[in-house]
Design an enzyme around this catalytic site. Structure first.
Site, short mmCIF file in Angstrom:
data_model
loop_
_atom_site.label_atom_id
_atom_site.label_comp_id
_atom_site.label_asym_id
_atom_site.label_seq_id
_atom_site.Cartn_x
_atom_site.Cartn_y
_atom_site.Cartn_z
N LYS A 94 -12.81 -14.29 -1.12
CA LYS A 94 -12.91 -14.12 -2.58
C LYS A 94 -13.76 -15.22 -3.20
O LYS A 94 -14.44 -14.99 -4.19
CB LYS A 94 -11.52 -14.09 -3.22
CG LYS A 94 -10.82 -12.76 -3.01
CD LYS A 94 -9.74 -12.52 -4.04
CE LYS A 94 -9.11 -11.16 -3.83
NZ LYS A 94 -7.93 -10.94 -4.64
N LYS A 142 -12.61 -3.57 5.29
CA LYS A 142 -11.41 -2.97 4.69
C LYS A 142 -11.78 -2.15 3.44
O LYS A 142 -12.65 -2.56 2.69
CB LYS A 142 -10.47 -4.12 4.32
CG LYS A 142 -9.13 -3.70 3.80
CD LYS A 142 -8.40 -4.88 3.16
CE LYS A 142 -8.86 -5.11 1.75
NZ LYS A 142 -8.00 -5.94 0.92
N LYS A 168 -10.19 -1.90 -3.49
CA LYS A 168 -10.33 -1.37 -4.85
C LYS A 168 -11.44 -2.08 -5.62
O LYS A 168 -11.92 -1.59 -6.62
CB LYS A 168 -9.01 -1.39 -5.63
CG LYS A 168 -8.23 -2.70 -5.68
CD LYS A 168 -7.03 -2.58 -6.65
CE LYS A 168 -5.68 -2.99 -6.11
NZ LYS A 168 -5.49 -4.38 -5.77
P1 TYM Z 1 -3.31 -5.70 -3.29
O1 TYM Z 1 -3.09 -5.36 -4.70
O2 TYM Z 1 -4.67 -6.10 -2.85
O3 TYM Z 1 -2.87 -4.50 -2.37
C1 TYM Z 1 -1.59 -3.90 -2.50
C2 TYM Z 1 -1.08 -3.50 -1.14
O4 TYM Z 1 -1.99 -2.60 -0.52
C3 TYM Z 1 -2.33 -3.07 0.79
N1 TYM Z 1 -3.72 -2.69 1.08
C4 TYM Z 1 -4.10 -1.98 2.15
N2 TYM Z 1 -3.41 -1.47 3.18
C5 TYM Z 1 -4.12 -0.78 4.11
N3 TYM Z 1 -5.45 -0.61 4.07
C6 TYM Z 1 -6.20 -1.12 3.06
N4 TYM Z 1 -7.50 -0.92 3.02
C7 TYM Z 1 -5.51 -1.84 2.03
N5 TYM Z 1 -5.93 -2.46 0.90
C8 TYM Z 1 -4.81 -2.99 0.33
C9 TYM Z 1 -2.17 -4.59 0.70
O5 TYM Z 1 -1.99 -5.17 1.97
C10 TYM Z 1 -0.94 -4.70 -0.18
O6 TYM Z 1 0.24 -4.55 0.60
N6 TYM Z 1 -1.44 -10.30 -2.90
C11 TYM Z 1 -1.11 -8.90 -2.90
C12 TYM Z 1 -0.12 -8.54 -3.98
C13 TYM Z 1 1.13 -9.35 -3.97
C14 TYM Z 1 2.20 -9.23 -3.07
C15 TYM Z 1 3.15 -10.20 -3.48
C16 TYM Z 1 2.43 -8.43 -1.96
C17 TYM Z 1 1.43 -10.34 -4.87
N7 TYM Z 1 2.67 -10.83 -4.57
C18 TYM Z 1 4.34 -10.38 -2.79
C19 TYM Z 1 3.63 -8.61 -1.27
C20 TYM Z 1 4.56 -9.56 -1.69
C21 TYM Z 1 -2.39 -8.11 -3.11
O7 TYM Z 1 -3.37 -8.60 -3.59
O8 TYM Z 1 -2.25 -6.81 -2.81
#
Ligand code: TYM
Length: 333
Positions: free
Chosen positions: A115, A197, A200
């Site tokens: 990032k 990957k 979004k």
């Molecule tokens: P975020 O918002 O990027 O993504 C949300 C969830 O989706 C999963 N994910 C994917 N899984 C499979 N293939 C992909 N291409 C893909 N892209 C995203 C992510 O692994 C995630 O589970 N930091 C986290 C949010 C967060 C969080 C937490 C998660 C904040 N606090 C505490 C768990 C526990 C994030 O940016 O997810």
């Protein structure tokens, strides 16, 4: 804390339109914990501002993410669904945990490195300490399991290290959480570059299938998906594009990779891409229908947010107060 009922916690950032990666890797799996776990699923708006957001978009996506949680089958009677900034204990515990986290540890986080390359004009301290806020999210609820995609595994491991370090100094403070990843679908790849990957925040919208894309768009995106010069539908090294499409097809249909190889034996990539697009569109149609219905009643969504925040804050307050006492902060009522 919940009479021996284990706790599941996870979060999704309202930082962009949610993708089938978010769905297959995370949200779709959240509901399976509802029967045996006390579940907390959070819309992590405070994490989202580590990258600049347009306020109106952030606000809209916060509602949308909550509506999508429910549209994906999370019943607010069985799951605590809420918005991170509505429970101030998240930010407060994050500060305390910052004092138990090493600069070196945070520097090794691959997502920070990615990032900060992508947002070279805004490498803010929040981007760097992002995993500490994530640790606070998880530890506030004495969480046992954290269902996430593979990209978040490193952050959950850091959370475990922070919790173990804290417990070693102040025993019995935090439950040590376990990351849980789907056997299949924990890393859905970009349709334009299947070595990357699906994200979004990808600027190429053809690389990404959004949960809310209409049927024609979904099918068109899959038809254009980058594959290879082979013609045979089989899962193998070096066939990243086809491997990704087979994984997506497998998670949507429940079929094994061997079943899929048999089903498409002798057929070409064109047929297969069409089939993947169709199963994906079929699976998302009911989610989209429910999403529309939840979004049409904003007052109801706000009532849900309020109820979720009250439930979450009740638990979060207890953990924060325990931590403050252990640290030697004076408690006044
Ligand atoms: P975020 O918002 O990027 O993504 C949300 C969830 O989706 C999963 N994910 C994917 N899984 C499979 N293939 C992909 N291409 C893909 N892209 C995203 C992510 O692994 C995630 O589970 N930091 C986290 C949010 C967060 C969080 C937490 C998660 C904040 N606090 C505490 C768990 C526990 C994030 O940016 O997810």
């Amino acid at each position: 804390m919940f009479q021996n009922t284990p706790v599941s916690f996870s979060g999704v950032q309202p930082s962009g339109n949610l993708t089938i990666g978010n769905y297959l890797g995370a949200i779709k799996n959240f509901a399976s914990f509802s029967e045996q776990y006390k579940c907390f699923y959070c819309v992590v708006d405070e994490h989202a501002i580590t990258v600049r957001q347009v306020p109106a978009d952030l606000r809209r996506r916060t509602y949308e993410t909550l509506a999508l949680y429910m549209a994906c089958g999370l019943d607010p009677e069985k799951n605590t669904l809420y918005v991170q900034s509505h429970v101030k204990e998240h930010a407060e515990l994050a500060w305390l945990l910052n004092c138990f986290t090493g600069f070196g540890e945070l520097s090794r986080m691959t997502q920070f490195k990615d990032k900060s390359q992508k947002h070279a004009d805004n490498i803010n301290a929040g981007l760097f300490t992002y995993p500490v806020l994530m640790a606070a999210d998880i530890l506030l609820y004495q969480t046992d399991v954290v269902p996430v995609g593979i990209d978040q595994k490193q952050h959950v491991e850091l959370c475990r290290d922070i919790a173990n370090r804290f417990n070693a100094i102040y025993p019995d403070t935090f439950t040590i959480p376990e990351p849980i990843m789907a056997k299949s679908g924990a890393k859905i790849m970009s349709l334009a570059d299947p070595t990357k990957k699906m994200s979004k925040s990808d600027e190429n919208t053809n690389a990404v299938v959004y949960i809310l894309d209409d049927r024609d768009t979904i099918i068109r995106k899959f038809k254009r998906a980058v594959t290879d010069s082979d013609t045979c539908i089989r899962y193998a090294e070096g066939k990243d594009g086809i491997n990704n499409l087979m994984t997506i097809y497998s998670v949507f249909t429940g079929k094994t990779i061997e079943d899929i190889e048999r089903e498409f034996e002798g057929r070409g990539y064109g047929d297969f891409k069409m089939a993947v697009g169709e199963v994906c569109a079929d699976a998302l149609a009911p989610v989209q229908e429910k999403f529309k219905c939840f979004m049409s009643d904003k007052a109801q969504l706000e009532a849900q947010m309020k109820k979720g925040a009250e439930e979450a804050a009740y638990v979060a307050r207890r953990t924060l107060s325990k931590v403050q006492k252990k640290l030697g902060f004076v408690q006044i009522r």
